[in-house]
Design a protein around this motif. Sequence first.
Motif, PDB file in Angstrom:
ATOM      1  N   UNK A  91       0.835  -1.198   0.000  1.00 53.11           N
ATOM      2  CA  UNK A  91       0.000   0.000   0.000  1.00 53.11           C
ATOM      3  C   UNK A  91       0.872   1.252   0.000  1.00 53.11           C
ATOM      4  N   UNK A  92       1.914   1.255   0.814  1.00 51.29           N
ATOM      5  CA  UNK A  92       2.810   2.413   0.862  1.00 51.29           C
ATOM      6  C   UNK A  92       3.466   2.638  -0.491  1.00 51.29           C
ATOM      7  N   UNK A  93       3.887   1.554  -1.152  1.00 52.21           N
ATOM      8  CA  UNK A  93       4.463   1.683  -2.485  1.00 52.21           C
ATOM      9  C   UNK A  93       3.474   2.346  -3.436  1.00 52.21           C
ATOM     10  N   UNK A  94       2.218   1.910  -3.363  1.00 52.64           N
ATOM     11  CA  UNK A  94       1.176   2.452  -4.234  1.00 52.64           C
ATOM     12  C   UNK A  94       0.947   3.931  -3.949  1.00 52.64           C
ATOM     13  N   UNK A  95       0.833   4.272  -2.674  1.00 50.67           N
ATOM     14  CA  UNK A  95       0.591   5.667  -2.288  1.00 50.67           C
ATOM     15  C   UNK A  95       1.753   6.562  -2.734  1.00 50.67           C
ATOM     16  N   UNK A  96       2.978   6.109  -2.488  1.00 53.10           N
ATOM     17  CA  UNK A  96       4.144   6.909  -2.877  1.00 53.10           C
ATOM     18  C   UNK A  96       4.199   7.091  -4.396  1.00 53.10           C
ATOM     19  N   UNK A  97       3.904   6.018  -5.133  1.00 54.70           N
ATOM     20  CA  UNK A  97       3.901   6.113  -6.586  1.00 54.70           C
ATOM     21  C   UNK A  97       2.863   7.099  -7.105  1.00 54.70           C
ATOM     22  N   UNK A  98       1.668   7.059  -6.528  1.00 55.07           N
ATOM     23  CA  UNK A  98       0.622   7.985  -6.950  1.00 55.07           C
ATOM     24  C   UNK A  98       0.958   9.421  -6.554  1.00 55.07           C
ATOM     25  N   UNK A  99       1.630   9.591  -5.406  1.00 56.75           N
ATOM     26  CA  UNK A  99       2.069  10.943  -5.031  1.00 56.75           C
ATOM     27  C   UNK A  99       3.032  11.486  -6.081  1.00 56.75           C
ATOM     28  N   UNK A 100       3.988  10.667  -6.511  1.00 54.68           N
ATOM     29  CA  UNK A 100       4.947  11.129  -7.520  1.00 54.68           C
ATOM     30  C   UNK A 100       4.223  11.572  -8.799  1.00 54.68           C
ATOM     31  N   UNK A 101       3.273  10.764  -9.229  1.00 57.76           N
ATOM     32  CA  UNK A 101       2.571  11.073 -10.481  1.00 57.76           C
ATOM     33  C   UNK A 101       1.669  12.305 -10.344  1.00 57.76           C
ATOM     34  N   UNK A 102       0.779  12.279  -9.352  1.00 56.94           N
ATOM     35  CA  UNK A 102      -0.223  13.340  -9.244  1.00 56.94           C
ATOM     36  C   UNK A 102       0.381  14.659  -8.752  1.00 56.94           C
ATOM     37  N   UNK A 103       1.272  14.572  -7.765  1.00 61.80           N
ATOM     38  CA  UNK A 103       1.883  15.805  -7.274  1.00 61.80           C
ATOM     39  C   UNK A 103       2.818  16.418  -8.315  1.00 61.80           C
ATOM     40  N   UNK A 104       3.518  15.540  -9.039  1.00 61.58           N
ATOM     41  CA  UNK A 104       4.380  16.040 -10.102  1.00 61.58           C
ATOM     42  C   UNK A 104       3.569  16.760 -11.169  1.00 61.58           C
ATOM     43  N   UNK A 105       2.434  16.170 -11.556  1.00 64.02           N
ATOM     44  CA  UNK A 105       1.552  16.799 -12.534  1.00 64.02           C
ATOM     45  C   UNK A 105       1.029  18.131 -12.012  1.00 64.02           C
ATOM     46  N   UNK A 106       0.600  18.146 -10.758  1.00 66.30           N
ATOM     47  CA  UNK A 106       0.054  19.372 -10.170  1.00 66.30           C
ATOM     48  C   UNK A 106       1.118  20.460 -10.093  1.00 66.30           C
ATOM     49  N   UNK A 107       2.357  20.095  -9.760  1.00 62.92           N
ATOM     50  CA  UNK A 107       3.423  21.090  -9.664  1.00 62.92           C
ATOM     51  C   UNK A 107       3.716  21.696 -11.031  1.00 62.92           C
ATOM     52  N   UNK A 108       3.771  20.868 -12.059  1.00 64.39           N
ATOM     53  CA  UNK A 108       3.996  21.395 -13.405  1.00 64.39           C
ATOM     54  C   UNK A 108       2.922  22.423 -13.769  1.00 64.39           C
ATOM     55  N   UNK A 109       1.665  22.075 -13.509  1.00 63.35           N
ATOM     56  CA  UNK A 109       0.565  22.984 -13.832  1.00 63.35           C
ATOM     57  C   UNK A 109       0.633  24.250 -12.982  1.00 63.35           C
ATOM     58  N   UNK A 110       0.983  24.086 -11.701  1.00 66.01           N
ATOM     59  CA  UNK A 110       1.045  25.239 -10.801  1.00 66.01           C
ATOM     60  C   UNK A 110       2.110  26.237 -11.246  1.00 66.01           C
ATOM     61  N   UNK A 111       3.255  25.720 -11.664  1.00 64.02           N
ATOM     62  CA  UNK A 111       4.338  26.603 -12.098  1.00 64.02           C
ATOM     63  C   UNK A 111       3.929  27.385 -13.342  1.00 64.02           C
ATOM     64  N   UNK A 112       3.187  26.726 -14.234  1.00 63.72           N
ATOM     65  CA  UNK A 112       2.744  27.389 -15.458  1.00 63.72           C
ATOM     66  C   UNK A 112       1.627  28.403 -15.207  1.00 63.72           C
ATOM     67  N   UNK A 113       0.788  28.130 -14.189  1.00 64.22           N
ATOM     68  CA  UNK A 113      -0.379  28.976 -13.937  1.00 64.22           C
ATOM     69  C   UNK A 113      -0.182  29.991 -12.811  1.00 64.22           C
ATOM     70  N   UNK A 114       0.766  29.732 -11.907  1.00 62.22           N
ATOM     71  CA  UNK A 114       0.913  30.547 -10.713  1.00 62.22           C
ATOM     72  C   UNK A 114       1.243  32.004 -11.012  1.00 62.22           C
ATOM     73  N   UNK A 115       0.650  32.905 -10.225  1.00 54.98           N
ATOM     74  CA  UNK A 115       0.878  34.341 -10.429  1.00 54.98           C
ATOM     75  C   UNK A 115       1.745  34.902  -9.299  1.00 54.98           C
TER      76      UNK A 115
END
Length: 219
Positions: free
Chosen positions: A81-105
């Motif tokens: 379960x921890x492996x799954x959670x960590x993997x999803x954090x990498x994917x979703x948080x990484x995606x969110x950070x990319x979008x945030x950097x592009x959109x952030x004011x």
Amino acid sequence: MGVPQRKESATTASRVFDAMRHDLVNGRFAAGEKVAINGLKEQYQVGLSPLREALNRLAAYGLLVQENQRGFRVPRLDRHELDDVAGMRRELEGMALERAILKGDAEWESELLAAAHRLKRADLSPTQVDEWERLHARFHSTLVAPCGSVWLLRFIDQLHDQFDRYRRMAPGVPAVRKILDEQHGQLVELALERDVKAARALLEDHIDRSYEVALGSCK
């Protein structure tokens, strides 16, 4: 009479949900422990109906396991379960950070600098750890806040709670903690420089290092 009572019950259930969510994430219940309804009623000063509503919500959220006709139990600590959670954090948080950097004011930049400053000044001593954890969560949520997706942020919050349940139950590793703290500042610098690729790579490394610490809870 009926409507105000239902609203009061819902408000109480939300209060208990928040309090138990905090306690479950912070390891104040043992992994695998069966929670006693009567004990919870006394501990959280709540009636049976709003308590059951809060417990059902916590089970749906993943912080409790509902057992047929046998009440509720704290989830066990499971490496897969921890492996799954960590993997999803990498994917979703990484995606969110990319979008945030592009959109952030500019306002986001100011809030991110302030969140990083408060976290850096926070005391990580045993008596102040709850406040440090609150500021740590605030920093990470601020980092990805402008991503533009409410659902993405909700999933990330849930993953953080699941991940932190493992991390908080693991022994501390001061050498890794020092690196993780330094990476907070580096993430801010890369975000302000709008270096999407480097920021995502650093965030994934940050999650991987924290995962190595959290693994200690599964041993």
